[in-house]
Design a protein around this motif. Structure first.
Motif, PDB file in Angstrom:
ATOM      1  N   GLU A 266       0.194  -1.587   0.215  1.00 11.90           N
ATOM      2  CA  GLU A 266       0.048  -0.030   0.307  1.00 11.90           C
ATOM      3  C   GLU A 266       1.428   1.392   0.268  1.00 11.90           C
ATOM      4  N   GLN A 267       2.180   1.536   0.232  1.00  9.95           N
ATOM      5  CA  GLN A 267       2.779   2.423   1.093  1.00  9.95           C
ATOM      6  C   GLN A 267       4.197   2.433  -0.539  1.00  9.95           C
ATOM      7  N   LEU A 268       4.463   1.627  -0.724  1.00  8.81           N
ATOM      8  CA  LEU A 268       4.721   1.610  -2.052  1.00  8.81           C
ATOM      9  C   LEU A 268       4.576   2.086  -3.009  1.00  8.81           C
ATOM     10  N   SER A 269       4.857   2.865  -4.361  1.00 12.54           N
ATOM     11  CA  SER A 269       4.330   3.338  -5.255  1.00 12.54           C
ATOM     12  C   SER A 269       4.908   2.151  -6.857  1.00 12.54           C
ATOM     13  N   ALA A 270       5.703   0.958  -6.520  1.00  9.38           N
ATOM     14  CA  ALA A 270       6.804   0.016  -7.667  1.00  9.38           C
ATOM     15  C   ALA A 270       5.286  -0.184  -8.170  1.00  9.38           C
ATOM     16  N   PRO A 271       5.832  -0.133  -9.608  1.00 14.66           N
ATOM     17  CA  PRO A 271       4.552  -0.864 -10.824  1.00 14.66           C
ATOM     18  C   PRO A 271       4.254  -2.364 -10.127  1.00 14.66           C
ATOM     19  N   HIS A 272       5.079  -3.288 -10.505  1.00 15.29           N
ATOM     20  CA  HIS A 272       5.152  -4.342  -9.956  1.00 15.29           C
ATOM     21  C   HIS A 272       5.601  -5.383  -8.636  1.00 15.29           C
ATOM     22  N   TYR A 273       5.251  -5.865  -8.382  1.00 14.42           N
ATOM     23  CA  TYR A 273       4.680  -6.610  -6.731  1.00 14.42           C
ATOM     24  C   TYR A 273       4.739  -8.762  -7.235  1.00 14.42           C
ATOM     25  N   LEU A 274       5.788  -9.289  -6.344  1.00  9.59           N
ATOM     26  CA  LEU A 274       5.696 -10.330  -6.091  1.00  9.59           C
ATOM     27  C   LEU A 274       5.010 -11.007  -5.022  1.00  9.59           C
ATOM     28  N   LEU A 275       4.274 -11.557  -4.563  1.00  6.44           N
ATOM     29  CA  LEU A 275       4.013 -12.030  -2.880  1.00  6.44           C
ATOM     30  C   LEU A 275       5.102 -13.306  -2.951  1.00  6.44           C
ATOM     31  N   LEU A 276       5.240 -13.741  -2.072  1.00 10.11           N
ATOM     32  CA  LEU A 276       5.617 -15.194  -2.187  1.00 10.11           C
ATOM     33  C   LEU A 276       4.811 -15.561  -0.694  1.00 10.11           C
ATOM     34  N   THR A 277       3.592 -15.704  -1.259  1.00  6.36           N
ATOM     35  CA  THR A 277       2.968 -16.049   0.393  1.00  6.36           C
ATOM     36  C   THR A 277       1.569 -17.074  -0.231  1.00  6.36           C
ATOM     37  N   GLU A 278       0.485 -17.349   0.150  1.00 11.33           N
ATOM     38  CA  GLU A 278      -0.212 -18.007  -0.292  1.00 11.33           C
ATOM     39  C   GLU A 278      -0.891 -17.556  -1.311  1.00 11.33           C
ATOM     40  N   CYS A 279      -1.395 -17.420  -2.541  1.00  6.60           N
ATOM     41  CA  CYS A 279      -2.083 -16.796  -3.772  1.00  6.60           C
ATOM     42  C   CYS A 279      -2.986 -16.166  -3.512  1.00  6.60           C
ATOM     43  N   SER A 280      -3.734 -16.329  -2.344  1.00  2.90           N
ATOM     44  CA  SER A 280      -5.327 -15.372  -2.709  1.00  2.90           C
ATOM     45  C   SER A 280      -4.411 -14.528  -2.058  1.00  2.90           C
ATOM     46  N   MET A 281      -4.167 -14.114  -1.232  1.00  2.00           N
ATOM     47  CA  MET A 281      -3.692 -12.966  -0.307  1.00  2.00           C
ATOM     48  C   MET A 281      -3.014 -12.544  -2.055  1.00  2.00           C
ATOM     49  N   GLY A 282      -2.428 -12.818  -2.370  1.00  2.00           N
ATOM     50  CA  GLY A 282      -2.093 -11.525  -4.201  1.00  2.00           C
ATOM     51  C   GLY A 282      -3.283 -11.388  -4.921  1.00  2.00           C
ATOM     52  N   ASP A 283      -4.699 -11.720  -4.770  1.00  2.00           N
ATOM     53  CA  ASP A 283      -5.732 -11.505  -5.493  1.00  2.00           C
ATOM     54  C   ASP A 283      -6.149 -10.395  -4.388  1.00  2.00           C
ATOM     55  N   ASN A 284      -5.857 -10.624  -2.864  1.00  2.00           N
ATOM     56  CA  ASN A 284      -6.989  -9.305  -1.977  1.00  2.00           C
ATOM     57  C   ASN A 284      -6.174  -8.252  -2.158  1.00  2.00           C
ATOM     58  N   VAL A 285      -4.779  -8.478  -1.848  1.00  2.00           N
ATOM     59  CA  VAL A 285      -4.146  -7.563  -3.066  1.00  2.00           C
ATOM     60  C   VAL A 285      -4.125  -6.217  -3.413  1.00  2.00           C
ATOM     61  N   ALA A 286      -4.332  -7.583  -4.304  1.00  2.00           N
ATOM     62  CA  ALA A 286      -4.485  -6.418  -6.083  1.00  2.00           C
ATOM     63  C   ALA A 286      -5.866  -6.407  -6.162  1.00  2.00           C
TER      64      ALA A 286
END
Ligand code: 13P
Ligand code: SF4
Length: 570
Positions: A266-286
């Motif tokens: 939330e705090q960073l302004s980079a264009p791409h992120y990869l979360l090495l954790t359970e995949c659903s969390m990526g959906d929630n963050v997206a």
């Protein structure tokens, strides 16, 4: 909120990650859950790994395991529905012993929690006496009970540092321990590197003693995965949960708990992120950061977290169960009272597995005494002498005889006399040669209502000349006496003519009785319980009655502690 309004809200957040027909179905389910939640005054906690439609619709609180534990500790709602895995629901229950905690899917386990047993922790404590034990929250309650401290991924290093101890046992996650060791500048070693358990620990300069537990999800991420993604997306910011290996964590840009990762994105302004954790969390963050691109490595999913669905959450809320629990009902009389109050408040039956009163021969004795053949009962004696080498938790348990076994004998005394306890004087001790840590022997004198005196003599470390597990009984009435060996041998005599020195006596039979509904030991208790639930009748071992046997146990414990007679409130 109507189902339609909820659908529109979910659509606004999730249309890029969940297909529309599925959103409609899930909005309907979520609406039903929210209605049921209000009706039952429930609170729903949702871990960050919950699938997007669930995560954004039904939880009152979402977060990492520490945040959710804190919410569970503060809530005044009851029941608590935990959309997470079993160790999380257990933690909520530890923090709220009087509340009902519902886990929507009982299969929702965790590879870390099942990697270690309470026995493993005890062996480590024996091997490294005095070394503080920190366990990760991803453990079951019996393992936590053996630990000195419990931490989560968000405070693991801070907890270890706060101990100011040269050596710490940190269990069970090998990788989290490795990451904590690196963050705190400590050297780490594993019991397998120290030789067989019976050997004394070698002189090595370890500072964290770890365990070989791993998260089956996070252990799969490799340094190669990180390098491949960086090659394709040079500007990607990679975040790893600290359950990933220390090598993977070192190759990433940030590592912290699930919620700390969410805040970081939330705090960073980079264009791409990869979360090495359970995949659903990526959906929630997206969904929460539509302007940021989330890359996913979704071949790795947590099967346990995925057991929790909206369907099961609704089912959990619908179930208002009657409960049949193991004896003793609670570890203190106060807790037993709270359980009685909760059952009454919920309008549900809570009964106890007091199976010794479901033996055919105690029923035979009870019927004989009720027939009045030996006149009103004045005195009851019971003897229990067993040498039981159980091993395990009983060897360590305080008041082991009174709490774990005498409860059956005291309960039997209430059954056959029909009287309630009024006071007790008890002496509890642990004889020399006992293989228990505490209280393997006791004698107690109870004054019962109706003026009956009941005495108990018992030992769980009596070698030789053992009684039966039902105890040996000698009961005196105004007109005769009866003895029962606890199995099938009865002996009874009644007065035929009162004499000057001795009366004329006659042997009488203790007739068999047909009390089919009240026999069958464990199966008998279960059968009656189920029957009562079906018919609305009250089971005999219902908590409101069983608490009187509990009162005998806790009265005896209090008397033994105080060294004097104590009154028992019925
Ligand atoms: P958090 O404490 O970071 O939420 O992690 C719990 C968990 O099980 C991670 O796999
Ligand atoms: Fe356990 Fe790993 Fe699943 Fe978390 S992701 S619940 S640590 S198996």
């Amino acid at each position: 909120m109507t189902a339609e309004a909820l659908y529109l809200e979910l659509k606004a957040k999730l249309e890029k990650v969940v297909p529309d027909f599925e959103l409609r179905h899930k909005a309907q389910l979520a609406h039903e859950i929210n209605c049921k939640k209000a009706e039952r005054n429930a609170v729903i906690l949702g871990h960050n790994y919950m699938e997007p439609a669930l995560f954004h619709s039904v939880p009152d609180f979402t977060g990492d395991s520490l945040e959710l534990c804190r919410k569970a500790a503060r809530t005044d709602k009851d029941p608590i529905v935990f959309c997470g895995v079993r160790f999380m629901a257990e933690t909520a229950k530890i923090l709220n012993p009087d509340k009902l905690v519902l886990l929507p899917a009982k299969e929702a386990g965790c590879s870390l929690a099942s990697s270690i047993t309470a026995g493993d922790v005890r062996q480590l404590k024996e091997r490294f006496p005095g070394v503080p034990v920190v366990v990760y929250v991803n453990t079951y309650a019996d393992v936590k009970a053996e630990a000195d401290y419990c931490c989560t991924s968000s405070n693991a290093a801070a907890v270890v540092e706060s101990l100011k101890s040269e050596t710490v046992i940190f269990l069970p996650d090998e990788y989290l321990a490795g990451n904590v060791a690196r963050d705190t500048g400590k050297r780490i070693i594993f019991p397998s590197q120290l030789g067989p358990l019976h050997d004394s620990p070698p002189e090595v300069d370890y500072e964290i003693i770890g365990w070989h537990g791993r998260c089956e999800v996070h252990e799969k991420f490799t340094v190669e995965d990180v390098e491949n993604v960086r090659r394709q997306f040079p500007d990607v910011v990679i975040l790893a949960h600290p359950e990933c290996s220390p090598e993977v964590v070192a190759a990433c840009d940030f590592s912290a708990s699930t919620s700390a990762m969410i805040r970081y994105v939330e705090q960073l302004s980079a264009p791409h992120y990869l979360l090495l954790t359970e995949c659903s969390m990526g959906d929630n963050v997206a969904a929460a950061n539509p302007d940021k691109e989330m890359l996913r490595l979704c071949s790795v999913r947590c099967p346990h977290m995925n057991e929790i669905t909206l369907e099961d959450t609704l089912e959990a809320l619908k179930h208002e169960c009657h409960v049949l629990g193991e004896k003793p009902m609670a570890n203190t009389l106060d807790n037993a009272r709270k359980m009685v109050a909760s059952a009454q408040q919920a309008g549900r039956a809570y009964a106890v597995m007091q199976n010794y009163r479901y033996s055919p021969n105690i029923r035979r004795l009870q019927h004989f005494l009720e027939s009045g053949e030996i006149g009103p009962i004045t005195t009851v004696h019971s003897d229990f002498y067993i040498g039981a080498h159980f091993g395990g938790f009983r060897d360590r348990m305080e008041h082991v005889l009174l709490l774990d076994m005498a409860i059956h004998t005291f309960d039997a005394a209430r059954l056959i006399t029909g009287a309630d306890p009024a006071s007790v004087y008890c002496k509890e001790w642990n004889p020399s040669g006992s293989w228990y840590d505490h209280g393997a022997s006791a004698v107690a004198i109870f004054e019962m209502t109706d003026g009956i005196v009941y005495t108990y003599r018992g030992s769980w470390c009596a070698e030789g000349l053992n009684t039966t597990w039902n105890s040996e009984w000698h009961i005196i009435g105004e007109k005769g006496s009866v003895k029962w060996d606890g199995e099938s041998a009865f002996q009874a005599q009644v007065v035929t003519e009162t004499g000057n020195l001795s009366s004329e006596l006659q042997d009488v039979d203790v007739p068999p009785c047909d009390d089919a509904g009240k026999t069958g030991s464990h199966a008998g208790v279960i059968q009656e319980f189920v029957q009562c639930i079906r018919t609305g009748a009250t089971p005999e071992t219902v908590c409101t009655d069983n608490i009187k046997s509990m009162a005998m146990v806790f009265g005896a414990i209090e008397s033994a502690r105080a060294g004097r007679k104590v009154g028992i409130e019925s």
